[in-house]
Enzyme design. Structure first.
Site: not given
Length: 506
Positions: A64, A145, A169
């Site tokens: 990420k 996320s 997330s």
């Protein structure tokens, strides 16, 4: 790879080809590592000369874009505000994977600033990366996320990826992309070098297509790190030899006790999904597992939001001192300042600077409400954090104590202690689509595994969870082989030509 019929260079080339095939549809990869093939070639030479570093030797992965890498790539949390910043070192988890011989292919797309900046937004969207979409249906929210990390694994771009979770997330994209995720106990994996939200709840975890793959990665990245004092708590509490030995087949279910918190969580499951989960429970029983129904939270009405995930549920009820958000917004103000202080070649040093940047670049960053459809509420999350000034006042400490007590000893631990005759359960089986499940685990800082059914346990009990979850995964695969509709299915690519922003929130 052991037989030399496939090299790491071959594997990287396949991954790059897969990026080219899917990027115009999914947009899951934010940036490619220009040195990936060179690194792979060097690792192939190492393999020929021996010894092989680990099971991950030569395997490509993504992280990420809030996880730092000290190379030719950026680390920006999807925001142009951090473009050009220079990180001082690899994030600890990235350094550990490099040591294990894994090849960092690139950075994955995400919800900008890991969903901290806005409370009404399109998950998986960032100004720098654009909208990441899910391979099952390109018009439906693929979860955030850690969106790009989950989507890239589901779409067979990489075998595994790293994500981060503060509250949901990782679990959300794992569930919505039919893959495995391990969100560890806070402190099992170091957060050093990761753009933070809350020191009390942030955790770096793993996405993969099987639990075995995910555990190999967890073995590579967990352990104490002097740059993250939370990791020092695991000493004498966790294995020093790794978790791979905990992986089990369905036969291990004979003797495992699993709790079903029906009134607390399961009653919120969409009715259309209940038959699948009930079938899973029947399979677990047939394999010898002891199923204990009704392992509940005593004060659920006060603790568990009846309207889905709501990290400000305490404030909704009129009690900010019982709200997770009262803690997170204060933590973020302080934690982001600490992270930014180590960056070079950038003038962004505080949340005030980020907020000012978003206002000054409203067209791209959507600082004001209504100017960017992906950031409908502008940057209201940042403004709420800014208003706190990072002051740990009475409300902050009361909220922290309330959330941790009601999610730990009065929450997950209380449910685990409701086994036959007051014995301790091995795990809790929960529906991951129900946001209240991973919200409780997040507040507690406790581990959570999706297979994609949800498995919850207590702090530092990854060994128990991995044994139970891997045995469950084996049972589910057996059921799938018999024609039952469960387990991982290949992406459907529905509505692949649609280009809507924001995506539909579900």
């Amino acid at each position: 790879m052991e037989s030399r019929t496939l090299s790491s260079v071959d594997l990287i080339q396949c991954a790059l080809q897969r990026v080219q095939q899917t990027q115009n549809y999914l947009n899951s990869v934010l940036e490619i590592n220009p040195d990936a093939l060179t690194i792979a070639a060097a690792l192939d030479i190492e393999r020929d000369q021996g010894p092989v570093r680990s099971n991950l030797h030569g395997i490509p992965f993504l992280v990420k874009d809030n996880i730092a890498s000290k190379d030719k790539m950026q680390t920006t949390a999807g925001s142009f505000a951090l473009l050009g910043s220079i990180v001082p070192r690899d994030a600890h988890v990235v350094a550990k994977l490099r040591e294990a011989g894994a090849v960092l292919l690139g950075k994955a797309g995400l919800s900008e600033w890991a969903d901290m900046r806005s409370n009404d937004y399109s998950e998986g969207y960032s100004a720098r990366g654009g909208q990441t979409r899910g391979p099952y249906n390109l018009t439906i929210n693929a979860g955030g996320s850690s969106t790009g990390s989950g989507v890239a694994v589901a779409a067979n771009i990489v075998p595994f990826a790293l994500g981060t979770e503060t509250d949901g997330s990782m679990i959300t994209p794992a569930d919505r992309n039919a893959i495995v995720a391990i969100k560890p106990t806070v402190g099992l994996t170091s957060r050093a070098g990761t753009i933070p939200e809350s020191e009390h709840q942030d955790s770096v975890g793993v996405f993969a297509r099987t639990l075995r793959d995910a555990v190999y990665v967890l073995d590579a990245i967990y352990g104490p790190d002097e740059r993250d004092n939370y990791t020092l708590a695991q000493i004498d509490k966790t294995s020093t030899t790794g978790f791979s030995s905990c992986l089990a087949k369905s036969t291990a279910l004979n003797g495992i006790t699993i709790g079903i918190p029906w009134a607390t969580f399961w009653r919120y499951t969409p009715e259309v999904e209940l038959p699948t989960f009930l079938t899973i429970i029947d399979l677990l029983k047939s394999a010898g597992a002891t199923i204990v129904n009704g392992t509940e939270v005593a004060d659920a009405a006060r603790v568990v939001s009846p309207d889905g995930w709501n990290w400000d549920y305490g404030t909704t009820r009129g009690f900010a001192n019982e709200s997770e958000y009262s803690v997170v917004k204060v933590d973020f103000y302080n934690n982001i300042k600490t992270y930014l202080s180590e960056l070079n070649n950038i003038n962004v040093r505080s949340l005030e600077d980020i907020v000012a940047y978003n206002f000054a670049n409203d067209g791209s960053e959507g600082g004001n409400p209504g100017n960017n459809p992906a950031f409908k509420s502008g940057q209201d999350g940042f403004l709420a954090s800014l208003a706190s000034k990072g002051i740990q006042n009475e409300t902050y400490w009361q909220a922290l104590a309330f959330c941790q007590r009601t999610s730990r000893e009065d929450g997950i631990d209380a449910m685990l202690n409701q086994g036959p005759g007051g014995t301790r359960l091995d795990a809790l089986l929960v529906p991951p689509r129900v946001g209240q499940t991973y919200e409780m685990a997040a507040q507690a800082g406790y581990p959570y595994i999706t297979i994609p059914a949800g498995v919850m346990g207590s702090a530092w009990e990854e060994d128990k969870l991995i044994q139970a979850a891997s045995a469950m995964e084996d049972v589910i695969k057996q059921g799938q082989a018999k024609g039952l509709k469960m387990g991982r299915t290949l992406p459907q690519w529905r509505e692949l030509n649609t280009r809507n922003v924001p995506v539909i929130n579900i």
